[in-house]
Enzyme design. Structure first.
Site, short mmCIF file in Angstrom:
data_model
loop_
_atom_site.label_atom_id
_atom_site.label_comp_id
_atom_site.label_asym_id
_atom_site.label_seq_id
_atom_site.Cartn_x
_atom_site.Cartn_y
_atom_site.Cartn_z
CG HIS A 254 -3.23 -0.06 7.08
ND1 HIS A 254 -2.72 -1.19 6.50
CD2 HIS A 254 -2.24 0.88 6.99
CE1 HIS A 254 -1.49 -0.97 6.06
NE2 HIS A 254 -1.17 0.28 6.35
CG HIS B 290 -0.73 3.52 2.47
ND1 HIS B 290 0.21 2.78 1.77
CD2 HIS B 290 -0.73 3.01 3.73
CE1 HIS B 290 0.73 1.87 2.56
NE2 HIS B 290 0.19 1.98 3.75
CB ILE C 224 3.62 -2.99 2.65
CG1 ILE C 224 4.63 -3.45 3.70
CG2 ILE C 224 3.90 -1.60 2.19
CD1 ILE C 224 4.50 -4.89 4.10
CG ASN D 18 3.91 2.51 4.40
OD1 ASN D 18 3.81 1.98 5.50
ND2 ASN D 18 4.52 1.92 3.38
CG HIS E 67 0.58 4.14 8.58
ND1 HIS E 67 1.62 3.35 8.96
CD2 HIS E 67 0.14 3.63 7.40
CE1 HIS E 67 1.83 2.41 8.05
NE2 HIS E 67 0.94 2.55 7.10
#
Length: 900
Positions: free
Chosen positions: A563, A750, A900, A754, A558
């Protein structure tokens, strides 16, 4: 040459002087009865000042008669949440006067081409825009121009905000130039001129490669990129738009204590991607570390939309981290207290969790409507969690081995399982340090568990053995983690066998502890079995493996792969690709909002003593482990889904198979649905890239594009700049591969790791985030052994996260799994700068149609009873890669970007 007659003010300064008397306001339209005498404005060469609406008179110096065209401009400004109150205070009063005078925004039209007669830029034309109306949450400002007929196309617009506060400009439409309207899509914050005198430049919606840039815009294109790069000095201010690189040196707080010091991530010792530079001063105790602050700078246009801020994304996550989690922590006297029995865990969803009486009901009820059901009574608020979907469907699914195995293919972290290709299993770590390298999972154990279906050799040959291998990555941290209070760690290997039904069967778990305190290496194998002691040891071993998987999911699958590794793409895209570059416009929807959520993560999630360190393995060494994974495992080319599947042995190339791949496990939901998305993304990008780069040499000769790709490799991922696996960028095919990779990671990958977080980990026994107790067989302690034999359930509960850890993580995961009401889904809405281009518009419509088709295919797969990894009694359908979703925690939906 165009000269403009203007009325010049006596003073050229731009200070606004207030009159000594108060203006008298008449009626509902708030117009001045008497205008102040002493208002002076900045001198502008091409405008007539002193009137509510500027009038421009164009005078030709040539002998032939000048002709002009009346042109109108409409500027759409998004009203901010606090917009109705912006007239309050001194600056608000001054802004109100500016609005009344019709001088809210100074608009400057810039010709696309230079004057062909003299070879220099045509004079710009300026006018003030005045407020002209409002609809819903949008304000409209208008102005008129008289433009010489030889002005040509408007290629760019300069905007100066005369208010003391920033504005969010949605778009600007110029109507009447060359007989048509021209749109400038802005979607950007315009700073006040009192913060920065440099006006904003916006380019026309038509995209241009660098060599195709209209002659009148070349210098503006270059200048705008220089502004975005900054000069690498000073602390950045909130209104700035500067993109620059720096290492991760702001996770620790050494000035608060040595226990909060953390190593710098980025460099030879701890390789890591780069983040956005903030320019904050260094800490006093550690000159290599950057001091922390309550707000973390991100370039202004990277901030969340106000809808996201007011619903759940930024402000809710911030509120959970800074308000709710402290409430939880203060409500439990002993932070290490575990759950006394499983009924206490069930209570979190049925009866709720008492919070301190002083907590604010308004905060709980309004900011967190789904996560927290706030029940106000005389003294208390009660925190009650929603039951996760998998527990709602099957209360005991977490206890079963088949669900444990199924989730490796269709759960929260389906991208770590790989094919076993060598036997025996051996570590690559130094045996002098970590003990014997060879696994104690033997051929006999495997064949015993297979139950006579085949030999080990046949299982390897027929590609039937699979593994979750966390041995070498975790083992170097085991002894360090065991020095921390309230946790433990092992290296682990978990083996599975592919059954004829297409499902996986767990065979064995190996847990390893390296030599410690003069004791030799300890390792043991645990198996599913039919006696009471053995089955409880197996359940404990599964809890440890799940904690390992949870930590590596959060840190690697993740945070790191999406990110963290994407942030350099964002920085380079803004530094090297002009806003009018077609590749900038292709990537922009996929890079929005990521920098702000990353900044928030550095502030309170992955920082020293943050939620990740407190509640996930391996505790305070989370950042170091993440760096080790980046160093050992991350390759840009392997972020592509097909390459990742091949690398893990989960697929082989096959031109005759769908997507050009034959899956090793045919019913692999993540891979099957992911490849549908991958192909759709690749086709859209192929259509787009070949349109703008029809000739082979255009990619190689695009200086902005080449600088962009070079900077990503050598600066953004500079610790890996010399790796041989970086793709070259010479042809349109190269560019298509690179862009498809980036878009897949920011959207499909993602989404897969997520948005299922609460459904799969909200009931934490299914995926404990940390293991707190060693296996009862590691130390030959008679008292401990007797306790285990008498109350094995207590051992499992003691191994699970504490009450504080579990409830804090549950609150965070609920927010992270949530879709915003203004979520922008992959391929759902066309970007405004593509709408007028028939080819791109048609290509996007095909993309949108393909995604709708994929929705139907996934629904059909989930309804197919033969696909046992995604359907069955109590089984949650695999929907994480369904493209679209309604707001909330839905377990589906693929947004454009990591928002997010």
């Amino acid at each position: 040459m165009l000269n403009l007659n203007i009325s010049k003010p006596q003073s050229t300064h731009h200070q606004i002087l207030l009159p000594k008397y108060k203006p008298f306001i008449l009626g509902g339209n708030a117009s001045f009865a008497i205008f102040p005498k002493f208002i002076s404005v900045r001198k502008h060469e091409n405008i007539r000042v002193g009137q509510v609406r500027s009038t421009i008179k164009a005078v030709k110096t040539l002998t032939k008669k000048s002709t002009t065209t009346d042109v109108k401009a409409v500027i759409t400004v998004q009203q901010t949440v606090g917009g109705v109150l912006t007239h309050l205070g001194l600056s608000g009063g001054l802004d109100f006067i500016v609005d009344v005078l019709g001088r809210t925004l100074l608009i400057e039209l810039i010709a696309a081409e230079v004057d062909p007669d003299i070879g220099s830029k045509k004079p710009t034309i300026k006018a003030y825009a005045h407020r002209a109306g409002k609809k819903d949450n949008e304000n409209y400002y208008k102005t008129n121009f008289k433009i010489p007929d030889d002005f040509g196309e408007v290629g760019a617009i300069s905007v100066e905000n005369e208010h003391h506060k920033e504005m969010f400009v949605k778009n600007i439409v110029i109507d009447g130039v060359s007989g048509h309207s021209t749109t400038f899509t802005c979607n950007s914050w315009i700073h006040s001129k009192f913060d920065n005198k440099q006006p904003r430049i916006f380019f026309v919606d038509k995209s241009y490669l660098p060599t195709e840039t209209p002659s009148g815009l070349k210098s503006y294109r270059k200048k705008e990129l220089e502004i975005l790069r900054g000069n690498g000095t000073g602390e950045h201010k909130a209104f700035e738009r500067i993109y620059d690189y720096v290492v991760y040196n702001d996770l620790g707080e050494p000035d608060k204590g040595d226990e909060l010091k953390r190593p710098v991530l980025g460099g030879a010792e701890h390789p890591y991607p780069r983040r956005c530079r903030t320019g904050r001063p260094k800490t006093k105790k550690d000159p290599l570390s950057e001091s922390r602050s309550l707000s973390v700078y991100v370039p202004r246009d990277e901030a969340f939309s106000e809808v996201k801020q007011m619903t759940f994304s930024a402000k809710t996550l911030y509120s959970v981290l800074h308000s709710l989690v402290p409430m939880i922590q203060t409500s439990v006297i002993d932070s290490e207290l575990g759950f006394p029995h499983f009924t206490a865990i069930e209570t979190l969803f049925n009866e709720g969790f008492d919070l301190p009486a002083q907590s604010a009901t308004g905060f709980l009820g309004n900011i967190l409507p789904r996560l927290v059901k706030a029940i106000a009574d005389v003294e208390n608020n009660i925190l009650r969690f929603e039951t996760p979907e998998i527990i709602y469907r099957d209360r005991f699914c977490w206890f079963r081995d088949e669900e444990f195995a199924r989730q490796t293919l269709a759960g929260l972290n389906p991208c770590n399982i790989k094919l076993v290709t060598e036997w025996p299993l051996k570590s690559k770590l130094d045996p002098e340090v970590y003990g014997p390298a060879e696994s104690v999972i033997t051929k006999e154990i495997i064949e015993q568990e297979i139950g006579g279906l085949m030999t080990l050799e046949k299982a390897l040959e027929q590609k039937k053995l699979f593994i979750l291998d966390y041995h070498d990555l975790l083992l170097p941290y085991v002894n360090k983690v065991r020095e921390l209070k309230g946790t433990t760690l092992y290296g682990s290997r978990t083996l599975f066998f592919l059954m004829p039904s297409g499902t996986l069967r767990p065979l064995a778990i190996e847990l390893t502890r390296p030599p410690i305190d003069g004791k030799p290496q300890w390792k043991d194998v645990f198996q599913p079995c039919w006696d009471a002691t053995g089955i409880w040891l197996w359940r404990l071993a599964k809890a440890h493996v799940l904690a390992h998987d949870s930590g590596l999911h959060q840190l690697v699958s993740h945070w790191l792969r999406t990110h963290c590794c994407v942030e350099p793409y964002i920085i380079s895209t803004n530094r090297q690709l002009s806003a009018m570059h077609p590749i900038y416009r292709l990537l922009h929807p996929h890079l929005r909002y990521t920098m702000e959520i990353n900044a928030l993560a550095r502030e309170a999630l992955i920082n020293a003593d943050g939620i990740i360190e407190k509640a996930f393995s391996p505790g305070k060494y989370c950042a170091e482990l993440c760096s080790a994974a980046y160093d050992q495992l991350w390759q840009f080319d392997l972020q592509a889904l097909p390459a990742d599947l091949i690398n893990r042995g989960m697929a082989v190339e096959d031109p005759t198979a769908p997507h050009g791949l034959k899956l090793t496990i045919e019913d692999y939901p993540y891979a099957n649905d992911g490849l549908l998305l991958w192909d759709a993304i690749k086709q859209w990008i192929t259509d787009y890239v070949t349109y703008y780069y029809p000739e082979a040499n255009l990619v190689k000769s695009d200086n902005e594009l080449q600088a962009w790709w070079t900077e990503i490799q050598t600066v953004g991922h500079g610790d890996k700049k010399d790796e041989p696996w970086w793709p070259v960028l010479e042809t349109s095919d190269d560019l298509i591969r690179i862009l498809t990779n980036m878009v897949w990671v920011t959207s499909g990958h993602h989404a897969a790791v997520n948005f299922g977080q609460y459904d799969f980990a909200g009931y934490f026994p299914n995926r404990p985030s940390i293991a707190r107790a060693i296996m009862p067989t590691e130390n030959q302690n008679d008292a401990e052994k007797e306790q285990f034999l008498n109350r094995p359930e207590e051992f499992l509960l003691a191994c699970f996260p504490s009450q504080v850890q579990a409830t804090s993580v549950m609150a965070i995961l609920d927010v992270l799994s949530n879709h915003s009401p203004d979520e922008e889904y992959l391929g759902e809405k066309i970007q405004p700068y593509w709408e007028e281009d028939k080819y791109i518009s048609a290509a996007f419509k095909r993309f949108n149609g393909k995604l709708k088709e994929i929705e139907g295919i996934i629904d059909a797969r989930n309804a197919d009873g033969n696909l046992k990894n995604r359907s069955g009694a109590g089984v949650v359908p695999y929907q994480l890669l369904k493209p679209f979703s309604e707001p909330g925690v839905t377990g589906k939906g693929v947004p454009n970007s990591i928002s997010i």
